[in-house]
Design an enzyme around this catalytic site. Structure first.
Site, PDB file in Angstrom:
ATOM      1  CD  GLU A 161      50.743  38.269  33.165  1.00 22.88           C
ATOM      2  OE1 GLU A 161      51.820  37.543  33.704  1.00 22.88           O
ATOM      3  OE2 GLU A 161      50.909  39.290  34.381  1.00 22.88           O
ATOM      4  CD  GLU A 266      49.467  42.786  37.818  1.00 19.43           C
ATOM      5  OE1 GLU A 266      50.286  43.593  36.957  1.00 19.43           O
ATOM      6  OE2 GLU A 266      49.398  42.013  37.987  1.00 19.43           O
TER       7      GLU A 266
HETATM    8  O1  9MR Z   1      56.549  44.670  39.040  1.00 22.95           O
HETATM    9  C1  9MR Z   1      56.935  43.321  39.183  1.00 22.95           C
HETATM   10  C2  9MR Z   1      58.466  43.471  39.055  1.00 22.95           C
HETATM   11  O2  9MR Z   1      59.074  43.840  40.303  1.00 22.95           O
HETATM   12  C3  9MR Z   1      59.011  42.297  38.948  1.00 22.95           C
HETATM   13  O3  9MR Z   1      60.127  42.285  38.589  1.00 22.95           O
HETATM   14  C4  9MR Z   1      58.140  40.913  37.529  1.00 22.95           C
HETATM   15  C5  9MR Z   1      58.701  39.415  36.861  1.00 22.95           C
HETATM   16  O4  9MR Z   1      58.453  39.275  38.729  1.00 22.95           O
HETATM   17  O5  9MR Z   1      56.963  41.239  38.411  1.00 22.95           O
HETATM   18  C6  9MR Z   1      56.401  42.707  37.792  1.00 22.95           C
HETATM   19  O6  9MR Z   1      54.767  42.223  38.317  1.00 22.95           O
HETATM   20  C7  9MR Z   1      54.381  42.098  36.863  1.00 22.95           C
HETATM   21  C8  9MR Z   1      53.135  40.976  37.899  1.00 22.95           C
HETATM   22  O7  9MR Z   1      52.827  40.004  39.367  1.00 22.95           O
HETATM   23  C9  9MR Z   1      52.081  40.141  36.579  1.00 22.95           C
HETATM   24  N1  9MR Z   1      51.372  40.894  35.497  1.00 22.95           N
HETATM   25  C10 9MR Z   1      53.048  41.853  35.377  1.00 22.95           C
HETATM   26  C11 9MR Z   1      52.935  43.061  36.510  1.00 22.95           C
HETATM   27  C12 9MR Z   1      54.362  43.520  35.387  1.00 22.95           C
HETATM   28  O8  9MR Z   1      55.308  42.768  34.589  1.00 22.95           O
END
Ligand code: 9MR
Length: 378
Positions: A161, A266
């Protein structure tokens, strides 16, 4: 007199298939089971995000489902910097080591997530002002973690990102202190530390034209520097009201033309109203206050919405199969609906239905709509 009932062969096949799927459903490991990883074995790997409970195998029902359906896993949180590198000179590999052991035991590959991301940084990074310290963090963080897991994980999301929606570089601590080239530096360091590991750039909304153009510029820049990048991950956080099918297909073609793997990393499809214009963000830091109108399906999903979700997943996988020569992996961001981050984002405490398995881990119509694409071709 009763009219004779005619039923087409295709309809009959569909009915038999659904009956078959329902009756043979079992997570016990016995008997014929419709498994995503088996059905798509010649096309692309099929993955899920794993949370801590799942890595520790604390819930037999979900553990069985994961082993039955998926052949590759991505840690949902435990390899993020704040967990794996909590203090400047202290790393904590406990959970990451457990994940690697889990994957080995179950013959799965690991896509490690993620080395350099502006979010979920350790607290010591929030006060870091000095360019040299940020550079030292980037280098030692990548070197320490990527070399430890080289040969043990299949791939890394090296940078996550780094782009804004308009395709410009996000003003993260890395970009501000090291300039736009921090991405090239990150891949260069990862390449040295992990020569046996695939290296990927991962982002959301990079199917959107402006952001996609930014991602292409970024990937070309890494390649032009003579640094290895093996693939790009399109995260795939979409809403059933606006899945950008054509843009997805265009992106697969444009990214593959760069000579790298394309992945959906994802995947989930929200069915809930989005508070955002055009639904287009997946920025975890956006938060919206709860109100009941934003949470319409607390008592179950109406058939029409269930069907729409199934149609969207079917159409998506039709595109994935058409381009299977360019796509190496499709990973869902969770195994069943209960696990999904979307229940708490961007509004906390909602009931979303974004995955192929429901809260009881039963396959939904969306699951059958995906596997039927292959069945009808067999
Ligand atoms: O699913 C993840 C959630 O449990 C966490 O709280 C969050 C913050 O770390 O991240 C979520 O996963 C993210 C991923 O790492 C990067 N792309 C977006 C995902 C959804 O927010």
């Amino acid at each position: 007199m009763k009219k004779p009932v005619f039923i087409s062969l295709t309809a009959l096949f569909g009915i038999l298939l659904l009956a078959d799927c329902a009756s043979h459903r079992s997570f016990s490991g016995n008997g014929p089971v419709h498994s995503l990883k088996a059905i798509f074995k010649d096309d692309f790997r099929i993955g899920t995000a794993l949370n801590t409970t799942q890595i520790e195998e604390k819930d037999p029902a979900v553990d069985a489902l994961i082993q039955e359906q998926f052949n590759t896993v991505t840690p949902e949180n435990i390899m993020k910097a704040e967990i794996i590198h909590p203090e400047w000179s202290r790393y904590d590999f406990t959970q990451a080591d457990r994940l690697v052991a889990y994957a080995k035991k179950h013959h799965m590959t690991v896509n490690a997530h993620t080395l350099i991301w502006h979010s979920q940084l350790p607290s010591f990074m929030h006060t870091m002002q000095n360019t040299d310290s940020v550079r030292q963090y980037l280098t030692s963080h990548i070197h320490t973690i990527a070399s430890r897991y080289d040969g043990k994980v299949y791939s890394w999301d090296v940078v996550n990102e780094a782009l804004n929606e308009d395709g410009t570089m996000r003003r993260s601590v890395f970009q501000q202190k090291l300039g736009d080239d921090f991405v090239v530096e990150a891949f260069r360091t990862a390449e040295k530390a992990a020569p046996h590991t695939k290296l990927y750039y991962n982002d959301y909304n990079i199917e959107e034209p402006a952001k996609r153009a930014g991602a292409i510029r970024l990937i070309r820049k890494i390649q032009a520097a003579g640094v290895r990048i093996d693939g790009v991950g399109i995260q795939g956080h979409w809403n059933i009201s606006s899945v950008p099918f054509q843009k997805i297909e265009d992106s697969i073609e444009e990214f593959a033309a760069l000579g790298i793997e394309v992945m959906f990393t994802e995947l989930d499809l929200s069915v809930l109203p989005s508070p955002f214009k055009d639904n287009i963000t997946a920025d975890v830091n956006q938060k919206i206050e709860y109100n009941a109108a934003m949470n319409p399906y607390t008592n179950g999903l109406p058939d029409s919405v269930q069907q729409k979700l199934a149609d969207c997943y079917g159409n998506l996988f039709r595109i994935f199969l058409k381009h299977k020569d360019k796509i190496s992996r499709v990973t869902f961001w969770g195994a069943g609906d209960q696990q999904s981050w979307l229940n708490d984002w961007p509004v906390q405490g909602r009931t979303d239905y974004s995955l192929l398995f429901d809260r009881q881990l039963k396959p939904k119509p969306a699951f059958f709509s995906v596997i039927n694409l292959k069945k009808t071709n067999l």
